[in-house]
Design a protein around this motif. Structure first.
Motif, PDB file in Angstrom:
ATOM      1  N   ASN A 146      48.843 -79.803 -53.168  1.00 22.84           N
ATOM      2  CA  ASN A 146      49.779 -79.003 -54.243  1.00 22.84           C
ATOM      3  C   ASN A 146      50.902 -78.475 -53.718  1.00 22.84           C
ATOM      4  O   ASN A 146      50.627 -77.711 -52.720  1.00 22.84           O
ATOM      5  CB  ASN A 146      48.855 -77.937 -54.886  1.00 22.84           C
ATOM      6  CG  ASN A 146      47.434 -78.774 -55.681  1.00 22.84           C
ATOM      7  OD1 ASN A 146      47.624 -79.823 -56.154  1.00 22.84           O
ATOM      8  ND2 ASN A 146      46.193 -77.871 -55.270  1.00 22.84           N
ATOM      9  N   ALA A 147      51.973 -78.728 -54.474  1.00 23.71           N
ATOM     10  CA  ALA A 147      53.233 -78.113 -53.862  1.00 23.71           C
ATOM     11  C   ALA A 147      53.196 -76.804 -54.569  1.00 23.71           C
ATOM     12  O   ALA A 147      53.015 -76.474 -55.466  1.00 23.71           O
ATOM     13  CB  ALA A 147      54.514 -79.067 -54.387  1.00 23.71           C
ATOM     14  N   VAL A 185      55.292 -73.870 -56.054  1.00 28.42           N
ATOM     15  CA  VAL A 185      56.124 -74.070 -57.108  1.00 28.42           C
ATOM     16  C   VAL A 185      57.052 -72.715 -57.460  1.00 28.42           C
ATOM     17  O   VAL A 185      56.633 -71.766 -57.088  1.00 28.42           O
ATOM     18  CB  VAL A 185      55.833 -74.355 -58.585  1.00 28.42           C
ATOM     19  CG1 VAL A 185      55.114 -75.699 -58.310  1.00 28.42           C
ATOM     20  CG2 VAL A 185      54.587 -73.466 -59.185  1.00 28.42           C
ATOM     21  N   THR A 218      59.708 -76.919 -57.178  1.00 36.52           N
ATOM     22  CA  THR A 218      59.241 -76.636 -56.147  1.00 36.52           C
ATOM     23  C   THR A 218      60.089 -75.804 -55.652  1.00 36.52           C
ATOM     24  O   THR A 218      61.225 -75.422 -55.832  1.00 36.52           O
ATOM     25  CB  THR A 218      58.585 -77.747 -55.184  1.00 36.52           C
ATOM     26  OG1 THR A 218      60.071 -78.316 -54.636  1.00 36.52           O
ATOM     27  CG2 THR A 218      58.144 -78.612 -55.733  1.00 36.52           C
ATOM     28  N   ARG A 225      62.891 -79.167 -55.694  1.00 34.10           N
ATOM     29  CA  ARG A 225      62.628 -80.515 -56.263  1.00 34.10           C
ATOM     30  C   ARG A 225      61.849 -80.172 -57.371  1.00 34.10           C
ATOM     31  O   ARG A 225      60.916 -79.525 -57.859  1.00 34.10           O
ATOM     32  CB  ARG A 225      61.740 -81.247 -55.043  1.00 34.10           C
ATOM     33  CG  ARG A 225      61.365 -82.834 -55.643  1.00 34.10           C
ATOM     34  CD  ARG A 225      60.389 -83.617 -54.498  1.00 34.10           C
ATOM     35  NE  ARG A 225      59.096 -83.216 -54.867  1.00 34.10           N
ATOM     36  CZ  ARG A 225      58.242 -82.382 -54.026  1.00 34.10           C
ATOM     37  NH1 ARG A 225      58.969 -81.974 -53.027  1.00 34.10           N
ATOM     38  NH2 ARG A 225      57.167 -81.992 -54.136  1.00 34.10           N
ATOM     39  N   GLU A 281      59.043 -80.880 -59.781  1.00 36.37           N
ATOM     40  CA  GLU A 281      57.627 -81.286 -59.536  1.00 36.37           C
ATOM     41  C   GLU A 281      56.857 -81.631 -61.092  1.00 36.37           C
ATOM     42  O   GLU A 281      56.349 -82.517 -61.005  1.00 36.37           O
ATOM     43  CB  GLU A 281      56.792 -80.425 -58.959  1.00 36.37           C
ATOM     44  CG  GLU A 281      55.422 -80.918 -58.471  1.00 36.37           C
ATOM     45  CD  GLU A 281      55.559 -81.810 -57.335  1.00 36.37           C
ATOM     46  OE1 GLU A 281      54.459 -82.175 -56.763  1.00 36.37           O
ATOM     47  OE2 GLU A 281      56.622 -81.825 -56.892  1.00 36.37           O
ATOM     48  N   TYR A 282      57.091 -80.804 -61.872  1.00 41.52           N
ATOM     49  CA  TYR A 282      56.702 -81.141 -63.219  1.00 41.52           C
ATOM     50  C   TYR A 282      58.015 -80.831 -64.406  1.00 41.52           C
ATOM     51  O   TYR A 282      58.736 -80.177 -64.139  1.00 41.52           O
ATOM     52  CB  TYR A 282      55.560 -79.887 -63.563  1.00 41.52           C
ATOM     53  CG  TYR A 282      54.102 -80.323 -62.659  1.00 41.52           C
ATOM     54  CD1 TYR A 282      53.555 -81.173 -62.556  1.00 41.52           C
ATOM     55  CD2 TYR A 282      54.460 -79.247 -61.706  1.00 41.52           C
ATOM     56  CE1 TYR A 282      52.405 -81.363 -61.641  1.00 41.52           C
ATOM     57  CE2 TYR A 282      53.455 -79.134 -60.491  1.00 41.52           C
ATOM     58  CZ  TYR A 282      52.457 -80.331 -60.674  1.00 41.52           C
ATOM     59  OH  TYR A 282      51.529 -80.223 -59.443  1.00 41.52           O
ATOM     60  N   ASN A 309      53.491 -84.576 -64.663  1.00 38.76           N
ATOM     61  CA  ASN A 309      53.805 -84.656 -63.363  1.00 38.76           C
ATOM     62  C   ASN A 309      55.134 -85.791 -63.229  1.00 38.76           C
ATOM     63  O   ASN A 309      54.905 -86.669 -64.090  1.00 38.76           O
ATOM     64  CB  ASN A 309      52.492 -85.304 -62.464  1.00 38.76           C
ATOM     65  CG  ASN A 309      52.636 -85.421 -61.237  1.00 38.76           C
ATOM     66  OD1 ASN A 309      53.460 -86.439 -60.682  1.00 38.76           O
ATOM     67  ND2 ASN A 309      52.641 -84.367 -60.385  1.00 38.76           N
ATOM     68  N   GLU A 323      55.964 -87.587 -60.838  1.00 40.62           N
ATOM     69  CA  GLU A 323      55.722 -88.902 -59.752  1.00 40.62           C
ATOM     70  C   GLU A 323      55.145 -89.855 -60.840  1.00 40.62           C
ATOM     71  O   GLU A 323      55.642 -91.138 -60.616  1.00 40.62           O
ATOM     72  CB  GLU A 323      55.028 -88.379 -58.725  1.00 40.62           C
ATOM     73  CG  GLU A 323      54.695 -89.756 -57.936  1.00 40.62           C
ATOM     74  CD  GLU A 323      54.023 -89.238 -56.813  1.00 40.62           C
ATOM     75  OE1 GLU A 323      53.471 -90.204 -55.914  1.00 40.62           O
ATOM     76  OE2 GLU A 323      53.917 -88.046 -56.309  1.00 40.62           O
TER      77      GLU A 323
END
Length: 205
Positions: A21-22, A24, A46, A50, A52-53, A83, A85
């Motif tokens: 888990n990054a 945030v 993050t 970046r 992330e969500y 997400n 990704e």
């Protein structure tokens, strides 16, 4: 031997233990929502900057004609935490869920009706997922009485709070212990919402 132990961990450890888990950037925002402005799109970044969500919400009327990248929505109002990704909705109970219904979908009975104060399915929801504590609160809904349909004319506030919470190790929201639902939502002759709110403990999400 170490390689064998590693493979066994991958096979038998639950998914949430393996999740990375990054951290945030916190989010604390209040959105004004109405039939004219039903969309919410909030990027979750993050600490390093970046994305992330993305937190995205939509009402039923717009979801009927929506064909964009965020997929299908249902219910009076639904939110997703996608997400970046893989595009998976973190609010769904498990990875291979396959339907739109999640605990981040709101019905009128859950906002202003018989379910509004339920701890899991009321107008306030909390999710502990992927190192985050996420709180969604729908309030100041109006009109409290509708001569025609709450679905057509409405406005409310949605408060979103996202903070880092390292104890939230689950990759998805998991199954709720119980749900508060209504199969019938209508208005009486005075414009009051009438529902048949009830608690269920089987086939929950």
């Amino acid at each position: 031997m170490k390689y064998l132990l590693f493979i066994l961990c991958l096979i038998f450890l639950p998914q949430y233990v393996l999740a990375s888990n990054a951290e945030v950037q916190g989010v604390h925002r209040v959105f004004s929502v109405s039939e004219h402005n039903p969309y919410i799109i909030q990027r979750i970044m993050t600490i390093s900057g970046r994305q992330e969500y993305v937190f995205v919400c939509m009402d039923y009327n717009k979801s009927e004609i929506y064909t964009g990248e965020y997929g299908a929505f249902s219910g009076f109002y639904q939110c997703k935490l996608l997400n970046m990704e893989d595009g998976v909705d973190v609010f769904q109970p498990v990875m291979d869920w396959g339907v739109t219904e999640t605990r981040a979908r709101f019905s009128l009975s859950q906002i202003i009706g018989g379910c509004k104060d339920h701890p899991l399915y009321g107008h306030r929801r909390e999710f502990l997922v992927r190192g985050m504590k996420i709180r969604v609160n729908i309030y100041d809904f109006s009109p409290m009485k509708s001569p025609e349909s709450f679905w057509k004319v409405y406005n409310f506030k949605l408060k979103l709070d996202i903070t880092n919470y390292p104890h939230a190790t689950s990759a998805f929201s998991g199954y709720a212990s119980e749900m508060c639902l209504s199969d019938s939502e209508k208005t009486d002759q005075f414009g009051n919402l009438i529902d048949d709110a009830r608690i269920i403990t089987e086939n929950t999400y």
